[in-house]
Design an enzyme around this catalytic site. Structure first.
Site, PDB file in Angstrom:
ATOM      1  N   ALA A   1      -8.447  -4.177  -8.958  1.00 36.69           N
ATOM      2  CA  ALA A   1      -9.316  -3.067 -10.024  1.00 36.69           C
ATOM      3  C   ALA A   1     -10.324  -4.000  -9.796  1.00 36.69           C
ATOM      4  O   ALA A   1     -10.431  -5.198  -8.556  1.00 36.69           O
ATOM      5  CB  ALA A   1      -9.082  -4.257 -11.147  1.00 36.69           C
TER       6      ALA A   1
ATOM      7  N   GLU B   1       0.226  -2.136  -7.581  1.00 36.63           N
ATOM      8  CA  GLU B   1       0.773  -1.741  -8.534  1.00 36.63           C
ATOM      9  C   GLU B   1       0.207  -0.310  -8.646  1.00 36.63           C
ATOM     10  O   GLU B   1       1.131   0.244  -9.641  1.00 36.63           O
ATOM     11  CB  GLU B   1      -0.421  -2.249 -10.073  1.00 36.63           C
ATOM     12  CG  GLU B   1       0.232  -3.497 -10.294  1.00 36.63           C
ATOM     13  CD  GLU B   1      -0.767  -4.455 -10.833  1.00 36.63           C
ATOM     14  OE1 GLU B   1      -2.010  -3.987 -10.706  1.00 36.63           O
ATOM     15  OE2 GLU B   1      -0.220  -4.808 -11.509  1.00 36.63           O
TER      16      GLU B   1
ATOM     17  N   GLU C   1      -3.748 -11.545  -7.534  1.00 40.44           N
ATOM     18  CA  GLU C   1      -4.666 -11.973  -9.454  1.00 40.44           C
ATOM     19  C   GLU C   1      -4.923 -13.649  -9.742  1.00 40.44           C
ATOM     20  O   GLU C   1      -5.201 -14.657 -10.687  1.00 40.44           O
ATOM     21  CB  GLU C   1      -3.998 -10.729 -10.036  1.00 40.44           C
ATOM     22  CG  GLU C   1      -3.651  -9.855 -10.517  1.00 40.44           C
ATOM     23  CD  GLU C   1      -3.483  -9.179  -9.193  1.00 40.44           C
ATOM     24  OE1 GLU C   1      -2.242  -9.721  -8.660  1.00 40.44           O
ATOM     25  OE2 GLU C   1      -3.124  -8.019 -10.149  1.00 40.44           O
TER      26      GLU C   1
HETATM   27  N1  CAA Z   1     -12.857  -5.558  -6.733  1.00 45.36           N
HETATM   28  C1  CAA Z   1     -14.451  -4.688  -6.155  1.00 45.36           C
HETATM   29  N2  CAA Z   1     -15.391  -5.205  -5.642  1.00 45.36           N
HETATM   30  C2  CAA Z   1     -14.729  -5.471  -4.346  1.00 45.36           C
HETATM   31  C3  CAA Z   1     -12.775  -5.881  -3.846  1.00 45.36           C
HETATM   32  C4  CAA Z   1     -12.029  -5.735  -5.921  1.00 45.36           C
HETATM   33  N3  CAA Z   1     -11.277  -5.951  -6.427  1.00 45.36           N
HETATM   34  N4  CAA Z   1     -12.360  -6.306  -2.774  1.00 45.36           N
HETATM   35  C5  CAA Z   1     -13.238  -6.056  -2.311  1.00 45.36           C
HETATM   36  N5  CAA Z   1     -14.527  -5.483  -2.515  1.00 45.36           N
HETATM   37  C6  CAA Z   1     -15.346  -5.544  -2.075  1.00 45.36           C
HETATM   38  C7  CAA Z   1     -16.159  -6.278  -1.614  1.00 45.36           C
HETATM   39  O1  CAA Z   1     -17.131  -7.103  -2.659  1.00 45.36           O
HETATM   40  C8  CAA Z   1     -17.137  -6.843  -0.699  1.00 45.36           C
HETATM   41  O2  CAA Z   1     -18.410  -5.770  -0.682  1.00 45.36           O
HETATM   42  P1  CAA Z   1     -19.676  -6.204  -0.802  1.00 45.36           P
HETATM   43  O3  CAA Z   1     -20.042  -6.061   1.070  1.00 45.36           O
HETATM   44  O4  CAA Z   1     -20.390  -5.467  -1.473  1.00 45.36           O
HETATM   45  O5  CAA Z   1     -19.871  -8.008  -0.596  1.00 45.36           O
HETATM   46  C9  CAA Z   1     -16.599  -5.135   0.028  1.00 45.36           C
HETATM   47  O6  CAA Z   1     -16.037  -4.481  -0.950  1.00 45.36           O
HETATM   48  C10 CAA Z   1     -15.856  -5.243   0.882  1.00 45.36           C
HETATM   49  O7  CAA Z   1     -14.956  -7.017   0.962  1.00 45.36           O
HETATM   50  P2  CAA Z   1     -14.581  -7.666   1.823  1.00 45.36           P
HETATM   51  O8  CAA Z   1     -16.416  -8.058   2.528  1.00 45.36           O
HETATM   52  O9  CAA Z   1     -14.304  -8.599   1.245  1.00 45.36           O
HETATM   53  O10 CAA Z   1     -14.207  -7.716   3.113  1.00 45.36           O
HETATM   54  P3  CAA Z   1     -12.900  -8.370   3.487  1.00 45.36           P
HETATM   55  O11 CAA Z   1     -12.380  -7.634   4.489  1.00 45.36           O
HETATM   56  O12 CAA Z   1     -13.595  -9.735   4.429  1.00 45.36           O
HETATM   57  O13 CAA Z   1     -11.791  -8.820   2.603  1.00 45.36           O
HETATM   58  C11 CAA Z   1     -10.284  -7.982   0.936  1.00 45.36           C
HETATM   59  C12 CAA Z   1     -10.745  -7.992   2.600  1.00 45.36           C
HETATM   60  C13 CAA Z   1      -8.860  -9.166   1.697  1.00 45.36           C
HETATM   61  C14 CAA Z   1      -9.487  -7.508  -0.199  1.00 45.36           C
HETATM   62  C15 CAA Z   1     -10.744  -8.828   0.120  1.00 45.36           C
HETATM   63  O14 CAA Z   1     -12.085  -8.292  -0.260  1.00 45.36           O
HETATM   64  C16 CAA Z   1     -10.169  -9.280  -0.687  1.00 45.36           C
HETATM   65  O15 CAA Z   1      -9.743 -10.584  -1.055  1.00 45.36           O
HETATM   66  N6  CAA Z   1     -10.447  -8.404  -2.499  1.00 45.36           N
HETATM   67  C17 CAA Z   1     -10.210  -8.413  -3.678  1.00 45.36           C
HETATM   68  C18 CAA Z   1      -7.941  -7.950  -3.836  1.00 45.36           C
HETATM   69  C19 CAA Z   1      -8.066  -8.810  -5.456  1.00 45.36           C
HETATM   70  O16 CAA Z   1      -8.180 -10.200  -5.759  1.00 45.36           O
HETATM   71  N7  CAA Z   1      -7.758  -8.001  -5.542  1.00 45.36           N
HETATM   72  C20 CAA Z   1      -6.989  -7.915  -7.105  1.00 45.36           C
HETATM   73  C21 CAA Z   1      -7.672  -7.559  -8.514  1.00 45.36           C
HETATM   74  S1  CAA Z   1      -7.598  -8.015  -9.668  1.00 45.36           S
HETATM   75  C22 CAA Z   1      -6.577  -7.154 -10.282  1.00 45.36           C
HETATM   76  O17 CAA Z   1      -6.505  -6.354  -9.543  1.00 45.36           O
HETATM   77  C23 CAA Z   1      -6.191  -7.339 -12.100  1.00 45.36           C
HETATM   78  C24 CAA Z   1      -4.776  -6.051 -12.204  1.00 45.36           C
HETATM   79  O18 CAA Z   1      -3.730  -6.054 -11.877  1.00 45.36           O
HETATM   80  C25 CAA Z   1      -5.040  -4.727 -12.860  1.00 45.36           C
END
Ligand code: CAA
Length: 259
Positions: free
Chosen positions: A66, A113, A133
């Site tokens: 998300a 999911e 999460e």
């Molecule tokens: N939401 C919004 N933006 C996201 C995102 C997310 N879930 N995941 C990555 N991005 C964005 C980053 O902010 C970044 O944007 P900028 O370049 O503008 O800074 C871009 O995508 C690239 O990401 P990274 O620079 O972090 O790339 P990476 O290769 O170093 O890492 C990753 C990749 C491990 C996937 C890392 O981005 C990450 O950990 N993302 C979050 C994953 C996460 O926590 N997901 C769960 C979300 S909560 C949820 O989903 C609730 C639910 O159950 C409904």
């Protein structure tokens, strides 16, 4: 229809392909994307020519979850009363045609999911699944704590939900989260092959098979078996059953009419 966050195409006139397309945010699932995805899924579901749907992302990310910035400032009231984060996620559950998730790269949080809400997952060898999460101070909110244990069992589901660690494609296949793992450059070919096979069968039988397998996760064994039995019997009212069995008996290929 013009979409901004997804791309839609038809392959071989019978497979609908939906590609998540927010590359700068690793296909993070915001409200607009989930609304557009729902619209595209419904359109394919209603299209007589389409027999199977593939949902995919990019080589780097199926979806990284998300959209975190979009929900970072939500209050409980926003999340609960407005149901802002997951209000349009249920559409996928209502789709009656088979939906295959073709997953490469990250399938995290809501991305994992979303893949699990599809009927089965074909993974590229670079796929990574996780429910991180917990690192954000929350828990999965789109069915992860329910579908993951049903797919991989309690031990691995707890491990993933509590540590937030990722599972690679090989572990995901061993744990039965995905049905097949293929080299990244063969992902779409493999998914399309499976989709074309499915689209060649009776749409009615496909719907009944999907409905009946899903029932296994929502009822006890006796109820599930009875549900399956009733659907099985009802398929004998279709022309496709007559055609399929007649073709077998007469050693020819079946030509299904979806009637
Ligand atoms: N939401 C919004 N933006 C996201 C995102 C997310 N879930 N995941 C990555 N991005 C964005 C980053 O902010 C970044 O944007 P900028 O370049 O503008 O800074 C871009 O995508 C690239 O990401 P990274 O620079 O972090 O790339 P990476 O290769 O170093 O890492 C990753 C990749 C491990 C996937 C890392 O981005 C990450 O950990 N993302 C979050 C994953 C996460 O926590 N997901 C769960 C979300 S909560 C949820 O989903 C609730 C639910 O159950 C409904």
């Amino acid at each position: 229809m013009a979409y901004e966050t997804i791309e839609v195409r038809v392959e071989a006139e019978k497979v609908g392909v939906i590609t998540l397309n927010r590359p700068k945010a690793l296909n993070a699932l915001n409200d607009q994307l989930m609304t557009e995805l729902g619209q595209a899924l419904k359109a394919f579901d209603a299209d007589e020519a389409i027999g199977c749907i593939i949902l995919t992302g990019s080589e780097k990310a199926f979806a990284a979850g998300a959209d975190i910035p979009a929900m970072a400032k939500y209050s409980f009231v926003d999340a609960y009363k407005g149901d802002y984060i997951t209000r349009n996620w249920e559409t996928l559950r209502s789709i009656r045609k088979p939906v295959i998730a073709a997953v490469a790269g990250y399938a995290l949080g809501g991305g994992c999911e979303l893949a699990m809400m599809c009927d089965f997952i074909i993974a590229a060898d670079n796929a990574k699944f996780g429910q991180p999460e917990i690192k954000l101070g929350v828990i999965p909110g789109a069915g992860g704590t329910q579908r993951l244990p049903r797919a991989v069992g309690k031990a691995k589901a707890m491990d993933m939900a509590l540590t937030g660690r990722m599972m690679d494609a090989q572990e995901a296949e061993r744990a039965s989260l995905v049905s097949r793992v293929v080299p990244l450059d063969r992902l779409m070919e493999e998914a399309l092959g499976a989709a074309l096979t499915i689209a060649g069968y009776s749409q009615i039988a496909n719907m009944a098979a999907k409905e009946s397998v899903n029932r296994a996760f929502e009822s006890g064994l006796s109820d599930g078996v009875m549900f399956e039995r009733r659907l099985f019997h009802s398929l004998f009212a279709t022309q496709d059953q007559k055609e399929g069995m007649d073709a077998f008996v007469n050693k020819r290929s079946a030509q299904f009419s979806n009637q």
